[in-house]
Every structure is written in structure tokens, then in C-alpha cells.
Design a protein around this motif. Sequence first.
Motif, PDB file in Angstrom:
ATOM      1  N   ILE A 131       0.855  -1.127  -0.147  1.00 42.89           N
ATOM      2  CA  ILE A 131       0.002  -0.108  -0.045  1.00 42.89           C
ATOM      3  C   ILE A 131       0.838   1.288   0.050  1.00 42.89           C
ATOM      4  CG2 ILE A 131      -1.804   1.369   1.267  1.00 42.89           C
ATOM      5  CD1 ILE A 131      -3.028  -1.061  -0.114  1.00 42.89           C
ATOM      6  N   PRO A 132       1.826   1.493   0.986  1.00 36.41           N
ATOM      7  CA  PRO A 132       2.760   2.526   0.830  1.00 36.41           C
ATOM      8  C   PRO A 132       3.463   2.765  -0.637  1.00 36.41           C
ATOM      9  CG  PRO A 132       3.044   1.450   2.856  1.00 36.41           C
ATOM     10  CD  PRO A 132       2.375   0.531   1.943  1.00 36.41           C
ATOM     11  N   MET A 133       3.719   1.677  -1.252  1.00 38.36           N
ATOM     12  CA  MET A 133       4.210   1.797  -2.614  1.00 38.36           C
ATOM     13  C   MET A 133       3.250   2.597  -3.614  1.00 38.36           C
ATOM     14  SD  MET A 133       6.032  -2.192  -3.127  1.00 38.36           S
ATOM     15  CE  MET A 133       6.672  -1.944  -4.533  1.00 38.36           C
ATOM     16  N   LEU A 134       1.967   2.223  -3.484  1.00 42.14           N
ATOM     17  CA  LEU A 134       1.154   3.201  -4.419  1.00 42.14           C
ATOM     18  C   LEU A 134       1.321   4.599  -4.172  1.00 42.14           C
ATOM     19  CD1 LEU A 134      -2.026   0.949  -3.994  1.00 42.14           C
ATOM     20  CD2 LEU A 134      -0.385   0.881  -5.613  1.00 42.14           C
ATOM     21  N   ILE A 135       1.398   4.907  -2.890  1.00 43.45           N
ATOM     22  CA  ILE A 135       1.855   6.568  -2.575  1.00 43.45           C
ATOM     23  C   ILE A 135       3.160   6.938  -2.941  1.00 43.45           C
ATOM     24  CG2 ILE A 135       1.384   8.349  -0.770  1.00 43.45           C
ATOM     25  CD1 ILE A 135      -0.283   6.348   0.776  1.00 43.45           C
ATOM     26  N   ALA A 136       3.995   6.095  -2.459  1.00 45.64           N
ATOM     27  CA  ALA A 136       5.638   6.621  -2.859  1.00 45.64           C
ATOM     28  C   ALA A 136       5.735   6.710  -4.280  1.00 45.64           C
ATOM     29  CB  ALA A 136       6.379   5.603  -1.937  1.00 45.64           C
ATOM     30  N   GLU A 137       5.032   5.481  -5.020  1.00 46.41           N
ATOM     31  CA  GLU A 137       5.432   5.795  -6.456  1.00 46.41           C
ATOM     32  C   GLU A 137       4.866   7.140  -7.135  1.00 46.41           C
ATOM     33  OE1 GLU A 137       6.706   5.027  -9.354  1.00 46.41           O
ATOM     34  OE2 GLU A 137       6.315   3.049  -8.939  1.00 46.41           O
ATOM     35  N   GLU A 138       3.994   7.595  -6.635  1.00 51.10           N
ATOM     36  CA  GLU A 138       3.473   8.995  -7.347  1.00 51.10           C
ATOM     37  C   GLU A 138       4.051  10.185  -6.612  1.00 51.10           C
ATOM     38  OE1 GLU A 138       1.801   9.416  -9.949  1.00 51.10           O
ATOM     39  OE2 GLU A 138       0.770   7.468 -10.270  1.00 51.10           O
ATOM     40  N   ARG A 168      -6.706  -3.498  -4.873  1.00 54.12           N
ATOM     41  CA  ARG A 168      -7.744  -2.916  -5.960  1.00 54.12           C
ATOM     42  C   ARG A 168      -8.719  -1.817  -5.497  1.00 54.12           C
ATOM     43  NH1 ARG A 168     -11.927  -6.414  -6.555  1.00 54.12           N
ATOM     44  NH2 ARG A 168     -11.231  -7.739  -4.747  1.00 54.12           N
ATOM     45  N   GLY A 169      -8.952  -1.677  -4.165  1.00 53.69           N
ATOM     46  CA  GLY A 169      -9.604  -0.678  -3.563  1.00 53.69           C
ATOM     47  C   GLY A 169      -8.825   0.691  -3.523  1.00 53.69           C
ATOM     48  N   SER A 170      -7.564   0.589  -3.534  1.00 54.44           N
ATOM     49  CA  SER A 170      -6.826   1.826  -3.195  1.00 54.44           C
ATOM     50  C   SER A 170      -6.082   2.153  -4.642  1.00 54.44           C
ATOM     51  CB  SER A 170      -5.723   1.558  -2.028  1.00 54.44           C
ATOM     52  OG  SER A 170      -6.336   1.297  -0.914  1.00 54.44           O
ATOM     53  N   TRP A 171      -6.026   1.493  -5.563  1.00 57.59           N
ATOM     54  CA  TRP A 171      -5.136   1.759  -6.701  1.00 57.59           C
ATOM     55  C   TRP A 171      -5.211   2.961  -7.165  1.00 57.59           C
ATOM     56  CZ3 TRP A 171      -1.088  -0.070  -9.097  1.00 57.59           C
ATOM     57  CH2 TRP A 171      -0.867   0.040 -10.553  1.00 57.59           C
ATOM     58  N   GLN A 172      -6.495   3.557  -7.407  1.00 59.97           N
ATOM     59  CA  GLN A 172      -6.576   4.731  -7.731  1.00 59.97           C
ATOM     60  C   GLN A 172      -6.387   5.982  -6.707  1.00 59.97           C
ATOM     61  OE1 GLN A 172      -7.017   5.569 -11.148  1.00 59.97           O
ATOM     62  NE2 GLN A 172      -7.501   7.876 -11.108  1.00 59.97           N
ATOM     63  N   SER A 173      -7.105   5.829  -5.828  1.00 61.61           N
ATOM     64  CA  SER A 173      -6.975   6.698  -4.737  1.00 61.61           C
ATOM     65  C   SER A 173      -5.793   7.284  -3.945  1.00 61.61           C
ATOM     66  CB  SER A 173      -8.146   6.388  -3.607  1.00 61.61           C
ATOM     67  OG  SER A 173      -7.944   5.203  -2.853  1.00 61.61           O
ATOM     68  N   LEU A 174      -5.156   6.108  -3.615  1.00 56.99           N
ATOM     69  CA  LEU A 174      -3.759   6.357  -2.964  1.00 56.99           C
ATOM     70  C   LEU A 174      -2.537   7.019  -3.878  1.00 56.99           C
ATOM     71  CD1 LEU A 174      -3.330   3.626  -0.185  1.00 56.99           C
ATOM     72  CD2 LEU A 174      -4.473   5.714  -0.196  1.00 56.99           C
ATOM     73  N   ARG A 175      -2.802   6.584  -5.050  1.00 58.27           N
ATOM     74  CA  ARG A 175      -1.749   6.873  -6.001  1.00 58.27           C
ATOM     75  C   ARG A 175      -2.257   8.572  -6.255  1.00 58.27           C
ATOM     76  NH1 ARG A 175      -2.665   4.008 -11.533  1.00 58.27           N
ATOM     77  NH2 ARG A 175      -1.031   5.564 -12.134  1.00 58.27           N
ATOM     78  N   GLN A 176      -3.492   8.836  -6.408  1.00 52.06           N
ATOM     79  CA  GLN A 176      -3.969  10.126  -6.455  1.00 52.06           C
ATOM     80  C   GLN A 176      -3.452  10.925  -5.219  1.00 52.06           C
ATOM     81  OE1 GLN A 176      -6.325  10.751  -9.094  1.00 52.06           O
ATOM     82  NE2 GLN A 176      -6.769  13.080  -8.565  1.00 52.06           N
ATOM     83  N   ALA A 177      -3.574  10.495  -4.031  1.00 50.74           N
ATOM     84  CA  ALA A 177      -3.123  11.105  -3.001  1.00 50.74           C
ATOM     85  C   ALA A 177      -1.562  11.461  -3.088  1.00 50.74           C
ATOM     86  CB  ALA A 177      -3.033  10.407  -1.597  1.00 50.74           C
ATOM     87  N   GLY A 178      -0.728  10.692  -3.418  1.00 49.88           N
ATOM     88  CA  GLY A 178       0.607  10.690  -3.711  1.00 49.88           C
ATOM     89  C   GLY A 178       0.994  11.913  -4.799  1.00 49.88           C
ATOM     90  N   ALA A 179       0.225  11.907  -5.923  1.00 49.02           N
ATOM     91  CA  ALA A 179       0.496  12.807  -7.152  1.00 49.02           C
ATOM     92  C   ALA A 179      -0.051  14.227  -6.753  1.00 49.02           C
ATOM     93  CB  ALA A 179      -0.535  12.240  -8.363  1.00 49.02           C
ATOM     94  N   THR A 180      -1.229  14.250  -5.783  1.00 50.75           N
ATOM     95  CA  THR A 180      -1.350  15.449  -5.291  1.00 50.75           C
ATOM     96  C   THR A 180      -0.392  16.118  -4.449  1.00 50.75           C
ATOM     97  OG1 THR A 180      -3.690  14.815  -5.318  1.00 50.75           O
ATOM     98  CG2 THR A 180      -2.919  16.947  -3.846  1.00 50.75           C
ATOM     99  N   ALA A 181       0.397  15.528  -3.717  1.00 47.18           N
ATOM    100  CA  ALA A 181       1.348  16.273  -2.817  1.00 47.18           C
ATOM    101  C   ALA A 181       2.509  16.421  -3.703  1.00 47.18           C
ATOM    102  CB  ALA A 181       1.612  14.996  -1.799  1.00 47.18           C
ATOM    103  N   ARG A 182       2.806  15.535  -4.576  1.00 46.01           N
ATOM    104  CA  ARG A 182       4.053  15.769  -5.533  1.00 46.01           C
ATOM    105  C   ARG A 182       3.718  16.975  -6.391  1.00 46.01           C
ATOM    106  NH1 ARG A 182       3.331  11.728  -9.635  1.00 46.01           N
ATOM    107  NH2 ARG A 182       2.476  13.500 -11.081  1.00 46.01           N
TER     108      ARG A 182
END
Length: 378
Positions: free
Chosen positions: A65-72, A109-123
Motif C-alpha cells: 500500500i505505501p508503494m502506491l503513494i510513494a510511487e506517485e 484494488r480498492g486503493s489503486w486509484q485513490s492512494l496514487r492520487q494522494a501521492g500525485a497531489t502532494a507531488r
Amino acid sequence: MTSRRQFLSASAALGGGLLIGFRTGPSLGASATFTPNAFVRIGSDEQIILTMPYVEMGQGTYTSIPMLIAEELEVDLKQVRLEHAPPNEKLYANPLLGVQATGNSNAIRGSWQSLRQAGATARTLLVSAAAKRWNVDPASCRAQRGEVRHAPTGRRFKYGELAADAARLPIPEKVALKPPADFKLIGTPAKRLDTPSKVNGSAVYGIDVRPPGVKIATLAQSPVFGGRVKSVDDAKARAVKGVRQIVRLDDAVAVVADIWAPRRKDLRRWHRMGRRPHAKLDTRQIADELEKATLTPGAVAQNVGDTEKAMASAVTKVEATYQVPFLAHATMEPMNCTAHVRKDGCEIWVGNQALGAPRRWPQRPPDCRWTRWSSTTT
């Protein structure tokens, strides 16, 4: 003050919308902390903290799960620190379940879009903050390994140096997500982030909680379903120093003491289970019953085509029987719960994969607080 847009976003989150839908807005505290959403927090001290909305149940969720955020966010897993999310279904509900829970193997599956979105917003906000300082086009800047870099001039800022400025910027309505071809973390092997603390003993489990004055109840239950307590000989238990109370239930006995109650065998004598339906139930009997059940017609959810005809006319038929042991779907940590009851309310620590459930219980007192401690298996 909450804007109309923020209020509507929060309302959508209540219905199981994207986790990023509930906007807390960028924040700037005394220590210049950048908090663009409920999942990312970056301080001027260079600490990058990611909030984990799911519990670790042995599948590596605390890493994937952290990988999704950290990626973006464009940071390495070594650069981040994890904190578990508090009970808050407005912010941390699983989009596929609609509640704050971990289960059904759907965290990714549940976090694929939303947590990447969170990381991308911060970036995006951090890049904008750097571009504004340099007075350049944000498109000429890029984020990489916790920094924003300006390629034409070689200038760079660490995320912590941009925290204060980024916190003052409005959250963008839309941000671009990385195409899969640019992934650096997602899809790659990674060492589990929760392993070191479990190896060195620093991981905190629900059973580790020790509020001042806490008493410990050790429970002895019937070894089979349907068993009942026949008698209780608590003389030896009461003679042990630190034992405070013996509580008898229909199918269990609890010893309340200052420490783990010793010698539970001195406490209870169970009803002989010979007359109970499950007293002699074993794995072989369960397997036999399941095999017999396959020979009788079962409920049909959907019937497409003519399976019997197709099987009868098949040129090649393959038949095999597979068996696996009867295993308990149980936690490695003993089931436990700690409650600190006071006149003005209570606080509860419990290993729980459905953090939001206790808050929805109708009988929950309005002044009861729930604290979630690390509950993991492997």
C-alpha cells in the motif's frame, strides 16, 4: 472553515467514494508540516510520513500500500515512515467495502486509484512550490527521490524545504498520474517494511498495551463447541498472589489478576464432552462429511449451457481429488482487548481488521474512544 466543495467531497466519501475525496486541505503548523490530504504528511525536518488505512494480515499490505503513494510522490520506501490510520471512516473507508476495514483481498484494488492520487497531489503541490520560488514553469521541474529538481539550472529543493510553501497552495482539482511505463516501485520486489520491528521486538501489538493499573483477565474456554462449565474449583487460583476475581460464564471461566493467571488447570473442570455433538469431531470426519456432501445436488446460482451433456460427450476427461488440512483461520497473536473504563468514558485498544465497526455499534457510549494498535499476523 469548510468550503462547499470540501463538504460535498466529504459527503461522497461517506458513500464509499474515493478516499482522496475527503479533503482536509493543506495545513501549516508551527513546525511547517505539509498535509495535502489524509495520507501524506511532510515536515520541514524532512520526515515523510505515510498513513496506512489497512491493517497487516500477513499479505504484505504494510509494504504494497505505501508503494502506491510513494510511487506517485517520487520517494523511495527507505525515505518514508508509516503510521497507522486512526478510526475514521470519512477519511479511510475502503472504497470497495464502503467501511474502514481490511478484507476480501482487495486492498490494492480498492486503493489503486485513490492512494496514487494522494501521492500525485502532494507531488504536484511540491513541484508548484519549487517552481514558484524559482519563478520558472512547473513543467521544467521534476520530482525525484524526495526532491524537486530544475534540470536546466541544476537547482534542487528537498521536500522538507518546500513544506511551508506547498502548504499554502490550493489543492488542484485534477493531477496527472504516472503511466505504468514510468513506474519505479510498483511491480518490483521490495523488502517488507514491517519485518524489522517484528524481528527486533519493537512492534507494538494490542496485547502489549499496559495502561496504569491495568488488570489482566485470562480466559479458559471449552475445548469444543457446545461445551459448558460443569464446575469450578477456584480455591487454588484465589490463593495465588495477585488474583483479584474469578468470573464464571456459561462456556468459560476468567481469572482477573495483576499478571497472567498461572496454572489455569487448577481453575476449571470441564463437562465431559462425550454426549456433546462435536466432542469427538476430527479432521478425518470433517473431510468425510465434505466428500459426502459433494455427492448430493447443491444450490445452483447460475446455469449456463448444458454441462452434463458436454461432460458426457468429452473426448478427454481429467479427474482428480485435492485435499488440504483443516486449518483455523486465526490470528497468531492471542485474541485480546484492553479497556480503560473511567467515569467520563472509556478507551479501548484492540487488534481489529474492521476499525470502523465498533463506532457503528448502537450500544457504544457517545464518550467512548477507540485506539487501534498494531494487529498483524506474519
